[in-house]
Scaffold this motif. Sequence first.
Motif, mmCIF file in Angstrom:
data_model
loop_
_atom_site.group_PDB
_atom_site.id
_atom_site.type_symbol
_atom_site.label_atom_id
_atom_site.label_comp_id
_atom_site.label_asym_id
_atom_site.label_seq_id
_atom_site.Cartn_x
_atom_site.Cartn_y
_atom_site.Cartn_z
ATOM 1 N N GLN A 192 44.938 41.809 37.252
ATOM 2 C CA GLN A 192 43.869 42.829 37.107
ATOM 3 C C GLN A 192 43.280 42.818 35.746
ATOM 4 N N GLU A 193 43.969 41.796 34.917
ATOM 5 C CA GLU A 193 43.117 41.635 33.732
ATOM 6 C C GLU A 193 42.376 40.393 33.453
ATOM 7 N N MET A 194 42.209 39.710 34.461
ATOM 8 C CA MET A 194 41.479 38.441 34.346
ATOM 9 C C MET A 194 39.873 38.692 33.977
ATOM 10 N N ALA A 195 39.499 39.778 34.855
ATOM 11 C CA ALA A 195 38.130 40.016 34.690
ATOM 12 C C ALA A 195 37.659 40.452 33.208
ATOM 13 N N ASP A 196 38.417 40.952 32.534
ATOM 14 C CA ASP A 196 38.219 41.397 31.127
ATOM 15 C C ASP A 196 38.363 40.397 30.288
ATOM 16 N N GLN A 202 37.819 32.596 30.668
ATOM 17 C CA GLN A 202 38.025 32.929 32.158
ATOM 18 C C GLN A 202 37.424 31.926 33.232
ATOM 19 N N TRP A 203 36.185 31.300 32.493
ATOM 20 C CA TRP A 203 35.340 30.470 33.299
ATOM 21 C C TRP A 203 35.728 28.713 32.965
ATOM 22 N N ARG A 207 43.331 28.061 35.070
ATOM 23 C CA ARG A 207 43.847 29.445 35.607
ATOM 24 C C ARG A 207 45.256 29.496 35.521
#
Length: 281
Positions: A192-196, A202-203, A207
């Motif tokens: 749930q923290e990945m989008a932040d 992130q990109w 991963r």
Amino acid sequence: MTGSELLVQGTRALVAAGVPEAGRDARRLMAHVLQVPAGRLTLLLPDPVSTAQAAQFEDLIARRRDRVPVSHLTGRRMFYGRDFRVTPEVLDPRPETETLIAAALARPFTHVLDLGTGSGCIVLTLVAECADARGIGVDLSGEALAIAAQNRASLGLDHRVALKQGNWFAPLADQGATFDLIVSNPPYIALQEMADLAPEVQWHEPRMALTDEGDGLAAYRAITAGADAHLAPGGRLMVEIGPTQGAAVGAMMDAAGLSDVAVLQDLDGRDRVVLGVKPVE
């Protein structure tokens, strides 16, 4: 066009794209293009640059505008005073991980195991700092181990550090080896923290080195569960954590029977490392 003029253009382009620390990044890229240490860049900026150098710099600036990390553009990253090769296949070594290095070096050791070694920066640094030490780096990714092998060779540590592919302790299952130091910087970011995360992370970073696709604690469960079988009496387990995970990881070490469990802070005052010691019977 002079280096100064080109540097100004590049810095403005990064600022316009909202890239943090645009001036610093532009200088690092310029130093890379001119093939000089960053500390000597100012001396060369008044000189004209070649057409090829200008084109290379402009290409790097364009990629940095797309938030490709500087380390991926230059292929290098400094960590604990040494230069490491970095690619998109490995986690970019970060200054806060040096907290783990400093804590590990506070006591002598001779055999170190690095779980999830990535670029190899942790185990290679520790062995390089201790003339009598030998180490093993384990990673699930063959691509990451290839980069670690390049870093090992560049540091002249081929005869002192072994690299093994597999999941956590699995490559050591039939060896019966024990270590007086086990270290890890595992994937600890919750799904749930990945989008932040910053776009650079992130990109562009692997991963599997960032998240367990769950609560961010799966790696610690596996590591603490297997630590007793691979730690020598009096040996230390030390793991890097996210700043909110100290209590949870400390409780896992307690439950695993480790003693002297402690949470250490980084230079910014955030919880960064949890350590425990296997009791001497």
